[in-house]
Design a protein around this motif. Structure first.
Motif, PDB file in Angstrom:
ATOM      1  N   VAL A   1      -7.269   8.540  -5.979  1.00 46.39           N
ATOM      2  CA  VAL A   1      -7.368   8.133  -4.579  1.00 46.39           C
ATOM      3  C   VAL A   1      -6.195   8.745  -3.823  1.00 46.39           C
ATOM      4  O   VAL A   1      -5.048   8.633  -4.250  1.00 46.39           O
ATOM      5  CB  VAL A   1      -7.346   6.598  -4.461  1.00 46.39           C
ATOM      6  N   ALA A   2      -6.482   9.429  -2.712  1.00 42.33           N
ATOM      7  CA  ALA A   2      -5.424  10.033  -1.905  1.00 42.33           C
ATOM      8  C   ALA A   2      -4.817   8.985  -0.979  1.00 42.33           C
ATOM      9  O   ALA A   2      -5.501   8.046  -0.559  1.00 42.33           O
ATOM     10  CB  ALA A   2      -6.000  11.178  -1.080  1.00 42.33           C
ATOM     11  N   ALA A   3      -3.528   9.132  -0.697  1.00 41.74           N
ATOM     12  CA  ALA A   3      -2.869   8.227   0.247  1.00 41.74           C
ATOM     13  C   ALA A   3      -3.543   8.407   1.610  1.00 41.74           C
ATOM     14  O   ALA A   3      -3.946   9.505   1.975  1.00 41.74           O
ATOM     15  CB  ALA A   3      -1.393   8.560   0.332  1.00 41.74           C
TER      16      ALA A   3
ATOM     17  N   LYS B   1       0.822  -1.218   0.000  1.00 35.85           N
ATOM     18  CA  LYS B   1       0.000   0.000   0.000  1.00 35.85           C
ATOM     19  C   LYS B   1       0.853   1.264   0.000  1.00 35.85           C
ATOM     20  O   LYS B   1       0.442   2.296  -0.522  1.00 35.85           O
ATOM     21  CB  LYS B   1      -0.895   0.021   1.245  1.00 35.85           C
ATOM     22  N   THR B   2       1.995   1.203   0.665  1.00 39.31           N
ATOM     23  CA  THR B   2       2.769   2.439   0.861  1.00 39.31           C
ATOM     24  C   THR B   2       4.134   2.435   0.177  1.00 39.31           C
ATOM     25  O   THR B   2       4.776   3.472   0.098  1.00 39.31           O
ATOM     26  CB  THR B   2       3.003   2.692   2.367  1.00 39.31           C
TER      27      THR B   2
END
Lengths: 83, 167
Positions: free
Chosen positions: B134-136, B115-116
């Motif tokens: 989509v924002a983190a 995800k990161t």
């Protein structure tokens, strides 16, 4: 130097990639961003909030103080949202 | 040997699980995670973009980290790119190990890190033509930070769930 843009950074700049030859005083990611931001209104919009833009140099995540050189591949993009 | 794929095509979890354990008698459990596309707020499609070249390297590095931390016998990571419809799979993580703790924990670790730490970006398309990136999410960063704290404790020699699973 090859510069790549992804996601909304690409949309704002208006191109996916470009070859650039920055002046000699561009030695790190931060000074490259400052130089690129002055190129077109699209670049300026993409880099308007620099905290929202991440960088990679030669396909590794890089901080603003990471050095850049003529043969590098430098990419700019938003924080990643995969998974 | 981990199997890492970035592809447009859907994946088949049953076929991938069978391939992961075929011919082996040392696997006690397979941890699995499938990320699916939800139809939130009238979402009609999710478009996944990635950084070809860097993406595969980043995922391999994340898998290397998991293999260093847990005794895995095999691992598969498949992440789709391109246009994905609600109900379809986006990402598949499979981890095989002799014991369940290592399989489950390494699976959770891999998806949190994907995800990161892997260069993918999601763009949402909605009925009517609207779209947004989509924002983190702060929760995703927090999840990765938790594993980093766990790693730091392990380096200091403290007992952690990961170390206990490895022991």
């Amino acid at each position: 130097m090859r510069v790549l843009y992804f996601a909304w950074v690409r949309q704002k700049v208006g191109i996916a990639e470009e070859e650039v030859a920055p002046p000699a005083d561009v030695r790190d990611v931060a000074s490259l961003v400052a130089w690129l931001a002055a190129r077109t209104p699209g670049h300026a919009a993409a880099f308007a909030d620099r905290k929202q833009v991440r960088a990679a140099v030669n396909q590794d995540f890089a901080t603003p103080d990471h050095p850049v050189a003529a043969n590098d591949e430098v990419a700019f993009f938003p924080p990643v949202t995969g998974g | 040997m981990a199997r890492v794929l970035v592809q447009d095509a859907p994946f088949d979890i049953a076929a991938e699980t069978a391939a992961l354990t075929a011919g082996r008698t040392d696997v006690g459990g397979v941890g699995s995670f499938v990320g699916l596309c939800r139809a939130d707020d009238g979402l009609s499609a999710l478009v996944l973009e990635h950084y070809p070249g860097m993406t595969e390297r980043a995922i391999k590095r994340i898998v290397d980290e998991a293999e260093a931390r847990w005794p895995l016998t095999a691992c598969t990571v498949i992440h789709r790119v391109g246009r994905i419809l609600p109900g379809e799979g986006i990402v598949l993580v499979l981890t095989a190990s002799a014991h369940r703790a290592a399989a489950l924990e390494s699976c959770a670790f891999l998806i949190d890190w994907l995800k990161t730490r892997a260069p993918f970006w999601k763009r949402e398309e909605f009925d009517g033509g609207a779209e947004r990136w989509v924002a983190a999410r702060a929760e995703d960063d927090a999840a990765t930070a938790r594993w980093e704290r766990d790693m730091a404790s392990a380096r200091r020699g403290q007992d952690t769930p990961a170390r206990q699973a490895k022991a």
